[in-house]
Design a protein around this motif. Sequence first.
Motif, short mmCIF file in Angstrom:
data_model
loop_
_atom_site.label_atom_id
_atom_site.label_comp_id
_atom_site.label_asym_id
_atom_site.label_seq_id
_atom_site.Cartn_x
_atom_site.Cartn_y
_atom_site.Cartn_z
N LYS A 1 0.82 -1.21 0.00
CA LYS A 1 0.00 0.00 0.00
C LYS A 1 0.86 1.27 0.00
O LYS A 1 0.48 2.29 -0.56
N THR A 2 2.03 1.19 0.64
CA THR A 2 2.88 2.38 0.70
C THR A 2 3.23 2.89 -0.69
O THR A 2 3.08 4.07 -1.00
N ALA A 3 3.71 1.96 -1.54
CA ALA A 3 4.08 2.38 -2.89
C ALA A 3 2.85 2.73 -3.72
O ALA A 3 2.93 3.50 -4.67
N LEU B 1 -3.93 9.25 4.75
CA LEU B 1 -4.18 8.60 6.04
C LEU B 1 -3.78 7.14 5.85
O LEU B 1 -4.51 6.38 5.22
N ASP B 2 -2.59 6.79 6.33
CA ASP B 2 -2.09 5.43 6.10
C ASP B 2 -2.42 4.56 7.30
O ASP B 2 -2.31 5.01 8.43
N GLU B 3 -2.76 3.32 7.05
CA GLU B 3 -3.13 2.37 8.11
C GLU B 3 -4.19 3.03 9.01
O GLU B 3 -4.05 3.09 10.22
N ALA B 4 -5.25 3.49 8.35
CA ALA B 4 -6.28 4.26 9.05
C ALA B 4 -6.92 3.47 10.18
O ALA B 4 -7.21 4.01 11.26
MG MG Z 1 1.38 0.03 5.14
#
Ligand code: MG
Length: 527
Positions: free
Chosen positions: A58-60, A156-159
């Motif tokens: 998901k990061t990339a 919003l990462d790893e919400a």
């Molecule tokens: Mg992640």
Amino acid sequence: MKHSTESSLFGDIPLSKKILAAITEMGFEEPSPIQAQTIPIVASGRDVVGQAQTGTGKTAAFGIPIMEKLNPDSRQIQALVLTPTRELANQVAEELAKIGKFRRIKTLPVYGGQAIDRQIRALKFGVQVVIGTPGRLLDHISRGTIRLGHVQTLVLDEADEMLDMGFIEDIEDILKSVPPERQTLLFSATMPGPIKALATRYMRDPVEVSVSRENITVPLIDQFYYETRDKLDGLCRVLETETNDRVIIFCRTKKGVDELTSSLQARGFMADGLHGDLTQAQRDRVMKKFRDNQLEILVATDVAARGLDIEHVTHVINYDIPQDPESYVHRIGRTGRAGRKGIAITFIEPREFRQLKLIEKLTKTRIVRNQLPSSADILEKQRETLKGRLVTVMEQGDYTAYHDVVNDLSADYDGLDIAAAALKLLLEGFREKTDDKAAFTATGAKKTGMVRLFVNIGRAQKIRPEDIVRTFAEEADLIGSVIGAIDIYDKFTFVEVPADVAERVVAAMHKNTLKGYKINVEPARAR
Ligand code: MG
Ligand code: ADP
């Protein structure tokens, strides 16, 4: 995003050369499903809610389009990423920095527990992407030490994790401090109600992308290492016991590739080499053979293997340990693709142990130590293979031509013996009976029932009794306690073993090594 002559494809996604080069260097060869679906939408400027399991990249998925779009000449913060923990802030910052490496984009992780003065200095200096935990970000906002007026994209990462940690109100406060005409992206492994509500309230007509578990393509790779002073011997043992259909072996140099290829071919493996000195036609020929399964083993240098698209590689073997962690990741990334489990094996000599540990640390992976297969393991494996092949031959039923031979022999011999002898012939080949047995009878053993063996190394090689016991036990599959008297002299050693295992020990130790020394074991002559 520029799609001019400067662009190339990552899967089907057009990317600039610089971003693509960075991704290639990271060892990514194709986009994961969440990336394939999300990157084009993020690039188009839409808000996105992305849901996919942990470890799916998901990061990339947000990092690539963000790093592509940022203006490296401006020192304003253009993207802000919220993450639940300091570990994740660091990880995401590192991954984004890698993606933006050739565009010289600066990322800064900001979290509690780190001296705020240092963060303030770094923020003043100017960065384009800030990755932070909600609490510390609010702290900077209230102190006026962070300027968010130019933020174009907020993530919003790893919400769901931020929700679990009670950050919802902090997040809302931050959302209100960022220009409303921004793009908002939300990524999460799960989508509980409050997260959906957050998306509805603060996002503009978001596109929902969801990837289920079956689609995970981030490599599943089991990583092992073997420590040995005789890598060729170790490699052959591994190749003989693993069921491997498609193996790539990496060597450091062109000369190394040539030498290893010859050694493997001489031992009957279907191997061929690939390196920079070959002509294009030669390279194509080798690659075609590998693709058509006429080769089991491709031996290559890093450079030669770069850019090769080879599917279903079961094993990547680092015959020479890679010189840097990136190269390790890149090499092993060639196995275990598309949801399949791959195996990565690294051979090290004892002095390379620290280098291995460094790779382990920097790649945040675990490389598990493994014992090399013993001769007994290899024998066992050969027997298994033989059994399998025999069953296949019987099922094919095309062997009646040999019935006569068996019939003739059955007059004098038992069927079980005939079959067993046939297998021995197949596996070990034909040998006239020599007086091998006699050699084992008068060896000068002190105890009856024992055979005295001569080993051609001794005190000069710093051999200790425990070395002998351990090696014999492992290689010939013995219980160490059955080994009898061990007399170590300067240049040789006498070892007594029970008569019924003596032949096995000699066979197992034939051309074998002990503490890295090639050794020879044979029945001793009577005193
Ligand atoms: Mg992640
Ligand atoms: P998530 O946030 O979904 O849990 P990450 O973004 O942390 O997953 O990615 C997990 C791992 O997979 C990271 O080590 C990352 O570098 C790697 N990875 C991501 N995308 C790819 C890809 N396309 N090919 C190979 N590895 C990838």
